[in-house]
Structures are given as structure tokens and as C-alpha cells.
Design an enzyme around this catalytic site. Structure first.
Site, short mmCIF file in Angstrom:
data_model
loop_
_atom_site.label_atom_id
_atom_site.label_comp_id
_atom_site.label_asym_id
_atom_site.label_seq_id
_atom_site.Cartn_x
_atom_site.Cartn_y
_atom_site.Cartn_z
N ALA A 73 0.99 -1.18 -0.02
CA ALA A 73 0.34 -0.18 -0.07
C ALA A 73 0.79 1.50 -0.08
CB ALA A 73 -0.70 -0.29 0.87
N ASN A 153 -6.13 3.33 10.43
CA ASN A 153 -4.92 2.62 10.70
C ASN A 153 -4.33 2.52 12.54
OD1 ASN A 153 -3.51 4.75 9.18
ND2 ASN A 153 -1.72 3.67 10.71
N HIS A 203 -1.05 -7.78 3.21
CA HIS A 203 -0.74 -8.35 5.18
C HIS A 203 -1.44 -7.71 5.90
CE1 HIS A 203 1.27 -5.14 6.30
NE2 HIS A 203 1.55 -4.73 5.06
N CYS A 328 8.96 6.17 23.63
CA CYS A 328 9.77 5.26 23.04
C CYS A 328 9.91 4.05 22.20
CB CYS A 328 10.56 4.47 24.35
SG CYS A 328 9.47 3.48 25.34
#
Ligand SMILES: *Cc1c(COP(=O)(O)O)cnc(C)c1O
Length: 404
Positions: A73, A153, A203, A328
Site C-alpha cells: 500500500a 489505521n 499483509h 519510546c
């Protein structure tokens, strides 16, 4: 129960064993180059490609001829944005998008900005929704493309694709949709939604990594794009390079399987999502939902936890694989640009956790995850002076902090 528990299906998914099985012969037996026209090795490989192409096209209401295979994508998004911008540059140099698009859309738009294009980044509200009136008002004579995703997403928020498509079609502007998170999970129909270009990847739907596609409309209107990859003229000249035949076959199988159970799986995963949300909000206070309460991807739950520190929370729930906004864990030290665009403050952005459900997620796993999160948040809050003050009824916004 196998540990750690995978709850990061918005990042990627395992390849379904049925997909692997469909791919295997295309490595060792049917290994021809799909572009070889002179022998049966090429023809049988091309047959596999052609079958997959048609299945993928059909899944989004298009035809196989309109499917251009890419490496994923990211490439599809780049191809759509850069390809349309270049091909239609005489018509205009204005593109409309949103600040919470995937970086594969935002970054090429910013690259175009450097080259003299004008990009309008629409506002998004606290749920990550655009305002259709603002979109309409932003469309100009020189607008060539509107690029808005199907489902986000990070926060799962869905865009009103039908309304957007209706508007862009009426105004004669091309509509590109990054539907990477939507395909195979929510109904997508490029005809009903007037989508002109659409990005997807295998995927995220239990197919292999490194294979994706861009849908490019062939009629009403016929969409043209300037390629970003030049060479042998594969894929109607849109994307040169020897086709990844096993990947394409796996992509086809993956989308076929996803479409077979699209509604039952959505329902099941919404059940898991609601169960997790209920448990966490019943047993913890100061839990905030990121993204839209109802208009969201079935498999995404994004929450922020007040009065806990993101890094400590992630360490406290190391048995579950999730994605977080804590500084982090991301490559940059910036908190999520998506949450920031929606007006979420730095503290809550840092303590955000994205739970992504999938085909193999069970209720047992969700309950285990809930136990872990509840335990970790409670432990951290026991050590939090701020949380203690809030419990005692102190209004933190009225506190004057002094430093010595
Ligand atoms: C995962 C994702 C991409 C990138 O896909 P790749 O195939 O990994 O390049 C683009 N857009 C969205 C919305 C995604 O979720």
C-alpha cells in the site's frame, strides 16, 4: 493460551495457512515469468495472476483489468498521489487530503508541496472525522485529487466514502482512497462510492507481505497516471517489474477468504472490541476512547489511560503485543501525529494503546489482555501522586505548581 498475545492486527496479520498452501506451487512448479508469452511456464503463471486479479477486482466492485499490482500500500499510495499530480499538472496543482492519512499519503503530498503544488489538509474533529462542508468548500477549479482513507489505521475512524465520492464525482475531481484497513473488513464498492483510485495490501488481510495493488478506474472516467517505476511496461505501463506471482496468488486467496466471512467476522470482532471496552471502562476510571464511538473499523480499539505514563504502561503489559503512542516505542520521539491532529493532549497521546483484533483472536485472549491492562493501570496509579490528588477531589487545572 500461547503468549505473548497478538493484538496488533492493524499493523500486520499472520499469513493464513490456506494462503500459504495456495502460494506454494507457484514457487517450485509454476515458476514461469507471467510476462513470458512463448511457453507454458509463462502461461500457467499468468493464469494464476489473472485469476487473482479478477478475485481482487471483484472484491471491490471493479474488474481485474483495473488492478495494478505493487509492492504494497505504501507504493500504491505514492503511485496514486504522485502519478495523478504529474499526469494532470496542466489541469491544476491542488490536492486535498487530511492530516491523519497514512504517511504514505502525507509524505508524497508534502514532497509535492516542495515542488510548487498546493495541498489542503482538511481539519478533523475530536473523533478524527472530516467536515464534508469544508471538503466541498475546498474543491477548486485547479483541484485534481482528493485523497481520503477508508478507515484510519491508528484510531479506526471510518470516512463517509459514499458522500465524499458523490461530491468529487459531481465536481469532476478524482478520488483516491487508501482502503488498506477497509478492504476485506467493511464493504467497499468503487462503483457505489465513486472511487477512482484505491490502495490495498495483502499483509493486513492474512496474505503475504510485500504485495499490494492500486485500483485505477478504466472508465467513467478513464483515470491516467504517470508511472513512478519505468521498465518493461508491465501492468498496462503503470508499474514495470516482473510480477511477484506467488505473492499475487496469495493476495487473491487472502481476499477470497476475507470476503467469504466479511460480515460474520466483523460482527465477531465488534463483540470482542465491545467486551474489552466494557471491561476496561467498568473496572478503571479515566479511560478515554480515541476515534469515533461507532463509525470505526470492527477490529480497532484505541484507548488512552489518564494518570499513567505510556512507557511504564507498555512495560507493565509486555505479555500482550499492542501498539502504543508512547514516545519510546515509535521511531520518532513525537507523540502520534494522528492523535495530535485530533486535539488529544501529549499526556493522553503518550498513554494511548491500540488494540487490533483479528481472525485468530479469542474471547479468552481478550479477557487475559483486560486483566493485564487493569492490573498494570491500577498498579501505576497507586504510585501516582496526581491520581491521588484527583481521587481526593483536587481540581488539577486549578493547582498552581511551584518549582524550587
Ligand atoms: C499498513 C498501511 C499502509 C502501508 O501498507 P504497506 O503494504 O505496509 O506498505 C498504508 N496505509 C494504511 C492505512 C495502512 O494501514
Amino acid at each position: 493460551m500461547k503468549q505473548p498475545i497478538y493484538l496488533d492486527y492493524n499493523a500486520t496479520t499472520p499469513t493464513d495457512p490456506r494462503v500459504v498452501e495456495a502460494m506454494l506451487p507457484f514457487f517450485t512448479e509454476i515458476y514461469g515469468n507471467a510476462a513470458s508469452r512463448n511457453h507454458s511456464f509463462g502461461w500457467t503463471a499468468e493464469e494464476g495472476v489473472s485469476k487473482a486479479r479478477n478475485i481482487i477486482g471483484e472484491a471491490i466492485g471493479a474488474t481485474g483489468k483495473e488492478i495494478v499490482f505493487t509492492s504494497g500500500a505504501t507504493e500504491s499510495d505514492n503511485m496514486a498521489v504522485l502519478g495523478v499530480a504529474e499526469f494532470y499538472h496542466e489541469k491544476g496543482k491542488h490536492i486535498i487530503t487530511s492530516p491523519i492519512e497514512h504517511k504514505a499519503v502525507v509524505d508524497p503530498c508534502q514532497a509535492l508541496e516542495q515542488k510548487g503544488y498546493e495541498i489542503t489538509f482538511l481539519d478533523v474533529d475530536e473523533h478524527g472525522r472530516i467536515d464534508l462542508k469544508q471538503l466541498e468548500a475546498s474543491i477548486r477549479e485547479d483541484t485534481v485529487l482528493v485523497s481520503l482513507m477508508a478507515g484510519n489505521n491508528e484510531i479506526g475512524t471510518l470516512n463517509p466514502l459514499t458522500e465524499i465520492g458523490q461530491m468529487t464525482r459531481e465536481r469532476g475531481v478524482l478520488f483516491h482512497c487508501d482502503a488498506t484497513q477497509g478492504v476485506g473488513k467493511i464493504p467497499i464498492d468503487v462503483e457505489a462510492m465513486n472511487i477512482d483510485l484505491l490502495s490495498m495490501t495483502a499483509h493486513k488481510i492474512y496474505g503475504p507481505k510485500g504485495i499490494g495493488a492500486l485500483y485505477v478506474r478504466r472508465k467513467k472516467p478513464r483515470v491516467r497516471i504517470t508511472p513512478i517505476m519505468f521498465g518493461g511496461g508491465h501492468e498496462r505501463g503503470f508499474r514495470s517489474g516482473t510480477l511477484n506471482v506467488p505473492g499475487i496468488v496469495g493476495f487473491g486467496k487472502a481476499i477470497e477468504l476475507a470476503m467469504e466471512e466479511i460480515s460474520s467476522e466483523a460482527e465477531r470482532q465488534i463483540g470482542l472490541r465491545q467486551h474489552l471496552y466494557k471491561r476496561l471502562t467498568d473496572e478503571l476510571d479515566y479511560v478515554f476512547l480515541n476515534g469515533h464511538p461507532t463509525e470505526r473499523l470492527p477490529n480497532n480499539l484505541n484507548l488512552s489511560f489518564g494518570y499513567v505514563e505510556g512507557e511504564s504502561l507498555m512495560m507493565g503489559i509486555s505479555e500482550i503485543a499492542v501498539s502504543s503512542g508512547s514516545a519510546c516505542t515509535s521511531a520518532s520521539l513525537e507523540p502520534s501525529y494522528v492523535l495530535r491532529s485530533m486535539g488529544v493532549g501529549d499526556d493522553l497521546a503518550h498513554s494511548s494503546v491500540r488494540f487490533g483484533f483479528g481472525r485468530y483472536t479469542t474471547m479468552e485472549e481478550v479477557n487475559y489482555a483486560a486483566d493485564k491492562v487493569i492490573g498494570a493501570v491500577k498498579r501505576l496509579r497507586e504510585m501516582s501522586p496526581l491520581y491521588e490528588m484527583v481521587q481526593e477531589g483536587v481540581d488539577l487545572s486549578k493547582v498552581t505548581w511551584t518549582s524550587h
